[in-house]
Design a protein around this motif. Structure first.
Motif, PDB file in Angstrom:
ATOM      1  N   ASN A 171      50.012  -7.339 -18.282  1.00  0.00           N
ATOM      2  CA  ASN A 171      50.532  -8.027 -17.099  1.00  0.00           C
ATOM      3  C   ASN A 171      49.459  -8.186 -16.029  1.00  0.00           C
ATOM      4  O   ASN A 171      49.345  -9.253 -15.423  1.00  0.00           O
ATOM      5  CB  ASN A 171      51.765  -7.314 -16.551  1.00  0.00           C
ATOM      6  CG  ASN A 171      53.013  -7.687 -17.309  1.00  0.00           C
ATOM      7  OD1 ASN A 171      53.118  -8.772 -17.873  1.00  0.00           O
ATOM      8  ND2 ASN A 171      53.972  -6.785 -17.340  1.00  0.00           N
ATOM      9  N   MET A 206      47.166 -10.885 -17.178  1.00  0.00           N
ATOM     10  CA  MET A 206      47.810 -12.182 -17.010  1.00  0.00           C
ATOM     11  C   MET A 206      47.717 -12.657 -15.572  1.00  0.00           C
ATOM     12  O   MET A 206      47.434 -13.823 -15.291  1.00  0.00           O
ATOM     13  CB  MET A 206      49.272 -12.098 -17.457  1.00  0.00           C
ATOM     14  CG  MET A 206      50.119 -13.336 -17.209  1.00  0.00           C
ATOM     15  SD  MET A 206      50.803 -13.521 -15.535  1.00  0.00           S
ATOM     16  CE  MET A 206      51.854 -12.091 -15.365  1.00  0.00           C
ATOM     17  N   ALA A 221      54.682 -10.951 -25.237  1.00  0.00           N
ATOM     18  CA  ALA A 221      55.112 -11.733 -24.072  1.00  0.00           C
ATOM     19  C   ALA A 221      56.525 -11.339 -23.639  1.00  0.00           C
ATOM     20  O   ALA A 221      56.806 -11.238 -22.437  1.00  0.00           O
ATOM     21  CB  ALA A 221      55.043 -13.226 -24.375  1.00  0.00           C
ATOM     22  N   ASN A 242      45.657 -15.986 -14.258  1.00  0.00           N
ATOM     23  CA  ASN A 242      46.345 -17.080 -13.587  1.00  0.00           C
ATOM     24  C   ASN A 242      45.920 -17.266 -12.138  1.00  0.00           C
ATOM     25  O   ASN A 242      46.614 -17.952 -11.374  1.00  0.00           O
ATOM     26  CB  ASN A 242      47.859 -16.871 -13.679  1.00  0.00           C
ATOM     27  CG  ASN A 242      48.364 -17.292 -15.029  1.00  0.00           C
ATOM     28  OD1 ASN A 242      48.437 -18.472 -15.331  1.00  0.00           O
ATOM     29  ND2 ASN A 242      48.674 -16.325 -15.869  1.00  0.00           N
TER      30      ASN A 242
END
Length: 82
Positions: free
Chosen positions: A65, A68, A15, A72
């Motif tokens: 990334n 992610m 992260a 989201n």
């Protein structure tokens, strides 16, 4: 206090690397991944596929990334071309 689990340590390190890369890209002028009008979900999935299939050297941080970003964007379904 118990010792942190290796899984937790690994996720925290990953992260941190993801955040660092995102900050670098923001400084280069990249933005808008969270706005469907600026960045359609299909663009994000294409960029993820490009990172995995078209790069001579895999960058796990870039892959993470893009994953992610897709994660989201709940409720949006990428077109898988089927």
């Amino acid at each position: 206090m118990s010792k942190p689990h290796p899984d937790d340590i690994a996720v925290d390190r990953f992260a941190a690397a993801m955040k660092e890369k995102l900050a670098e890209k923001r400084n280069e002028g990249f933005s808008g991944w969270c706005d469907p009008t600026q960045c359609p979900i299909d663009y994000l999935t294409a960029k993820l596929a490009e990172q995995i299939h078209s790069r001579p050297v895999l960058d796990p941080v870039d892959i993470g990334n893009f994953a992610m970003m897709i994660f989201n964007r709940p409720g949006e379904v990428p077109d898988r071309g089927r």
